[in-house]
Scaffold this motif. Sequence first.
Motif, PDB file in Angstrom:
ATOM      1  N   TYR A 355      39.459  38.785  36.595  1.00  0.00           N
ATOM      2  CA  TYR A 355      38.449  39.736  37.057  1.00  0.00           C
ATOM      3  C   TYR A 355      37.298  39.794  36.071  1.00  0.00           C
ATOM      4  CZ  TYR A 355      39.838  43.494  33.775  1.00  0.00           C
ATOM      5  OH  TYR A 355      40.085  44.248  32.653  1.00  0.00           O
ATOM      6  N   SER A 357      34.561  42.228  33.957  1.00  0.00           N
ATOM      7  CA  SER A 357      34.463  43.589  33.410  1.00  0.00           C
ATOM      8  C   SER A 357      33.510  44.448  34.224  1.00  0.00           C
ATOM      9  CB  SER A 357      33.978  43.548  31.955  1.00  0.00           C
ATOM     10  OG  SER A 357      34.813  42.736  31.166  1.00  0.00           O
ATOM     11  N   LEU A 364      38.703  47.556  39.478  1.00  0.00           N
ATOM     12  CA  LEU A 364      39.391  47.676  38.193  1.00  0.00           C
ATOM     13  C   LEU A 364      40.744  48.357  38.364  1.00  0.00           C
ATOM     14  CD1 LEU A 364      36.387  48.773  35.930  1.00  0.00           C
ATOM     15  CD2 LEU A 364      37.440  46.505  36.065  1.00  0.00           C
ATOM     16  N   GLU A 397      40.131  38.610  31.677  1.00  0.00           N
ATOM     17  CA  GLU A 397      38.968  39.473  31.885  1.00  0.00           C
ATOM     18  C   GLU A 397      37.720  38.743  31.401  1.00  0.00           C
ATOM     19  OE1 GLU A 397      37.019  43.635  30.213  1.00  0.00           O
ATOM     20  OE2 GLU A 397      39.171  43.277  29.941  1.00  0.00           O
TER      21      GLU A 397
END
Length: 451
Positions: A355, A357, A364, A397
């Motif tokens: 994913y 940030s 999230l 991330e």
Amino acid sequence: MKSDKEELIRLADKEEKFYDVLSYEDDKFKIFSKCVNLNKEVLEIFNNVRSDRNILEDFKNLFSGEKVNGSEEKSVGHHKYRSTSFKKIIDLASKIKRKLKQRNFKNIVIIGTGGSIEGNRVLYDSFYGNSKKEFNFRFISGSDKKEFEEATESLNKEETCFFVVSKSFKTAEVLFNLDLAKKWVPETHMKSFWGITSSKEDAISNDLLSDQIFSFPDDIGGRYSIWSEVCLPLLIELDSSFVDFFKGGGLVDELVLKEKRFLKFLIKLSIIDLWNSNFLGKDNKVILSYSWKLRNIPNYIQQLEMESLGKPPNSESIFEKTGQTLYGGYGPKAQHSIFQLLNQGTSQTCADLIYISESDNLNLAQVNSSFNLFTDNENEKDDILSVNSNIPSTIFEIKTLDPFSLGMLLTIFEHKVFISSRFLKINPFDQFGVEKGKKKTMELLESFDSS
């Protein structure tokens, strides 16, 4: 005294406990992993099997041009584009762009399959929406003519050109779609076709014009070809701003050779996969992207890993299993399908979660709740909502999605695969299983055509 393999089996059979195995962070990434029973003792045994020093030498051999593709007696050259060779591709893309605009082409259709198209898809998804969109893109990769018809039905023939991408220029799906394209364009328009291949003569024999064929070296495999002329169609749109993609990959190559901490991080990524598959019975791995821009990166990684590591085991290796079965897709969609299997089913699986940030709070929340459900031994087991919590997982991330970070990410996965191949004592650069499938297809096709 027990052998390394016997010791690893013993450690795997202990009472299940999750360990924080890996934690790495720099200005581009934060990567964290939790794995069952993978402790310092396990890592030490893996180091006995193949030490950090051995693996560093393996990389030096790769980068220096040694014939690391032993079965085909070839060196491997895709990494060269990440140092200085990328400049010629950027310049070439600019020249082609000028020609396309002079001829008033507005649509670019890419014909290819496997590595010849997956890299371009990832680049398109990740960055095409950020550009001024000077060209419209379509992708054609299969053997059903409906795909071709749907891809081209709204296009103006006079404004459409085709980039035909194939290393051998003998792949059945590519030639099938090339034939459809030649029938679709006006008869006099072979100038509508551009070829990207390692076999220029075969491209010419299929009517492509010699001065519109761009060659790349034979030592670049399809699944590594995103770094080569294969990515020219997207570079035409993305232009010189995309030089950072190559620089990001080049930085990873540099760090492997110069930074012990970085090399250890990559080795741990590889060990996690081998431990999960060979000693925990996790034969499957799900790759989920929680970024819409990276929704197709699971497909790219799937080909990279399964084609590279899907080989027979080496009898001289302690590992009986080679590559895992990879599947996955867009994470938010998987919440409503794959996750039921993972959380309460019987599949033996591990996970990679990717994913960015800079995501919405819902995104999230989804990725972090998934990681916690997969790896939290404390989850309640006594009611209808109880979950397995037995899925070793790694979170990738990406702090900002840009060409540099994407180049780094793809090279990290690439080098992890290479390290795994060294532990397994297999060749990650050949693909004889794929070749057998192609051969059988052509034999049947010839029999169908003659009947």
